[in-house]
Design an enzyme around this catalytic site. Structure first.
Site, PDB file in Angstrom:
ATOM      1  N   TYR A 164      -2.024   0.267  10.277  1.00 34.10           N
ATOM      2  CA  TYR A 164      -1.970  -0.091   8.868  1.00 34.10           C
ATOM      3  C   TYR A 164      -0.665   0.381   8.228  1.00 34.10           C
ATOM      4  CZ  TYR A 164      -3.925  -1.268   4.285  1.00 34.10           C
ATOM      5  OH  TYR A 164      -4.162  -1.839   3.050  1.00 34.10           O
ATOM      6  N   SER A 222       0.845  -1.186   0.000  1.00 34.76           N
ATOM      7  CA  SER A 222       0.000   0.000   0.000  1.00 34.76           C
ATOM      8  C   SER A 222       0.883   1.240   0.000  1.00 34.76           C
ATOM      9  CB  SER A 222      -0.888   0.003   1.258  1.00 34.76           C
ATOM     10  OG  SER A 222      -1.498   1.264   1.460  1.00 34.76           O
TER      11      SER A 222
END
Length: 256
Positions: free
Chosen positions: A156, A143
């Site tokens: 995250y 990501s």
């Protein structure tokens, strides 16, 4: 797509979103897909749909945070098909979204167990089998959060940064033994994760419109491309389809 025909492709987090789209796409290309997720009923249903459409699929319940589950997943894939040629470490979560001082320590740790340790477990048990067979491909879903600081996403961002480091180390350690390891940074994708992000109202990603997210089928195409030799220059790094260059390589529509 010929690079995966008659090959075994193991996909974690295959019950929905990117994982489910990838399972269908790889099966259509002639791979035997092994779908792994905690929601057994869902992956069994997807496997039945793939088989009904003429593909080959096996569903294996697996909690990637548990090393014994992942070891069993890899063993089952080999027992059923004779090999493991591709592993897609896709399982991941972002809930609950919260600023650091508001975060729940137990939940924060669970994200680490799934997003980071889950990828480690996949590498740990797939690499020896691939080395023994002369090679294979491992793709870790990454990501932009791996290299960014996004409010409310400490868990995250930290876990995706750690996964990027695993990609780099695995490449350094096993590239010369035929194991291809690469990350894929897809950008924002129209999955159920975006529902949680939108509801949080935290950071600019939560303000995006639904039309701003790419479909999971685009990510599946990128995963397929990464299995081929054209992707070799990106091994050991994160390949992004957020740029026109990346999208052009995969034959995806360019950014607007």
């Amino acid at each position: 797509m010929d690079q995966v025909r008659n090959k075994t492709v193991v996909i974690t987090g295959a019950s929905r979103g990117i994982g489910a789209a990838a399972a269908r796409h790889f099966a259509e290309a002639g791979a035997h897909v092994v779908l792994a997720a905690r929601t057994e009923a869902r992956i069994e249903e997807i496997a039945k749909q793939i088989i009904a459409a003429g593909g080959a699929a096996t569903a294996v319940r697996c909690d990637v945070s548990q090393p014994t589950d992942v070891e069993h997943l890899i063993e089952t894939a080999i027992d059923r098909t004779g090999s493991i040629d591709v592993l897609i470490n896709n399982a991941g979560t972002i809930d609950p979204i919260a600023r650091l001082a508001d975060s729940d320590t137990h939940s924060w740790g669970q994200i680490v167990d799934v997003n980071f340790k889950g990828v480690y477990h996949g590498l740990r048990f797939a690499i020896p089998e691939m080395v023994g067979a002369g090679g294979g491909t491992i793709i870790n879903i990454s990501s932009g959060a791996a290299t960014s600081a996004l409010e409310g996403w400490s868990h995250y961002c930290a876990t995706k940064a750690a996964v990027l480091s695993l990609t780099r180390v695995a490449h350094k350690e096993y590239a010369d033994q035929g194991v291809r390891v690469v990350g894929l940074s897809p950008g924002t994708v129209a999955t159920e994760m975006q529902v949680s992000i939108k509801a949080s109202g935290i950071n600019p990603v939560s303000q995006l419109d639904p039309d701003d997210h790419i479909p999971p089928e685009w990510v599946a195409k990128a995963l397929m491309w990464l299995c081929g030799s054209e992707a070799d220059p990106h091994l050991g790094h994160d390949f992004s389809i957020k740029t026109d260059e990346g999208r052009a390589a995969v034959s995806l529509p360019l950014t607007m």
